[in-house]
Design a protein around this motif. Structure first.
Motif, mmCIF file in Angstrom:
data_model
loop_
_atom_site.group_PDB
_atom_site.id
_atom_site.type_symbol
_atom_site.label_atom_id
_atom_site.label_comp_id
_atom_site.label_asym_id
_atom_site.label_seq_id
_atom_site.Cartn_x
_atom_site.Cartn_y
_atom_site.Cartn_z
ATOM 1 N N GLU A 44 116.320 36.056 24.639
ATOM 2 C CA GLU A 44 114.940 35.530 24.772
ATOM 3 C C GLU A 44 114.134 36.721 25.534
ATOM 4 O OE1 GLU A 44 112.450 31.951 26.341
ATOM 5 O OE2 GLU A 44 114.307 31.338 25.536
ATOM 6 N N GLY A 45 113.018 37.234 24.860
ATOM 7 C CA GLY A 45 112.059 37.963 25.422
ATOM 8 C C GLY A 45 110.774 38.417 24.671
ATOM 9 N N LEU A 46 110.117 39.366 25.403
ATOM 10 C CA LEU A 46 108.889 39.763 24.784
ATOM 11 C C LEU A 46 109.064 41.363 24.028
ATOM 12 C CD1 LEU A 46 106.203 38.436 27.465
ATOM 13 C CD2 LEU A 46 106.917 37.381 25.126
ATOM 14 N N LEU A 47 109.930 41.516 23.136
ATOM 15 C CA LEU A 47 110.522 42.439 22.517
ATOM 16 C C LEU A 47 109.870 42.451 21.280
ATOM 17 C CD1 LEU A 47 113.901 43.203 23.806
ATOM 18 C CD2 LEU A 47 111.925 44.426 24.508
ATOM 19 N N MET A 48 109.486 43.432 20.742
ATOM 20 C CA MET A 48 108.816 43.541 19.324
ATOM 21 C C MET A 48 110.252 44.206 18.343
ATOM 22 S SD MET A 48 106.307 42.205 19.426
ATOM 23 C CE MET A 48 105.729 42.423 17.633
ATOM 24 N N LEU A 49 111.226 43.371 18.139
ATOM 25 C CA LEU A 49 112.359 43.848 17.283
ATOM 26 C C LEU A 49 112.207 43.519 16.011
ATOM 27 C CD1 LEU A 49 115.089 43.565 20.348
ATOM 28 C CD2 LEU A 49 113.929 45.486 19.442
#
Length: 121
Positions: A44-49
């Protein structure tokens, strides 16, 4: 990523952090590891994948491992590792030398000159 369904592998719910970067980039992003198995993880994280992105994951006590984003839903993502890891090693506490103080207790800056002159209580 293989076409073999590995979701049946044992995985544990836990709270760890990991560093993830796109295979083609140098910038690391910290994520929370929500569950981990030898074959992959949910983070969980604020990545744009996007699904299919190739990434490198750095977990504690384990060498960096390459993987592929299997799914993305909101700020959560599933990553399938290219090679199995020892997920128990990632959950283990980092090994610390008895002769070295924990990082938070080490003397830094101008105080480092005093070395180990502190007495034990």
């Amino acid at each position: 990523m293989s076409s073999i369904d590995t979701r049946h592998l044992n995985r544990d719910s836990l709270f760890l952090t990991a560093e993830i970067r796109l295979d083609s980039a140098n910038e690391l992003s910290r994520v929370k590891v929500r569950n981990l198995s030898d074959g992959g993880m949910m983070a969980e994280g604020l990545l744009m994948l996007s699904r299919g992105d190739r990434v490198v994951v750095e977990l504690r006590n384990i060498r960096p491992v390459r993987g592929t984003v299997a799914w993305v839903q909101g700020n959560r993502m599933g990553i399938a590792f290219e090679e199995d890891i020892d997920s128990k090693a990632a959950r283990a506490q980092p090994v610390q030398s008895e002769s070295e103080a924990p990082r938070y207790a080490r003397l830094v800056g101008k105080f480092a000159q005093y070395g180990n002159g502190l007495r034990k209580i």
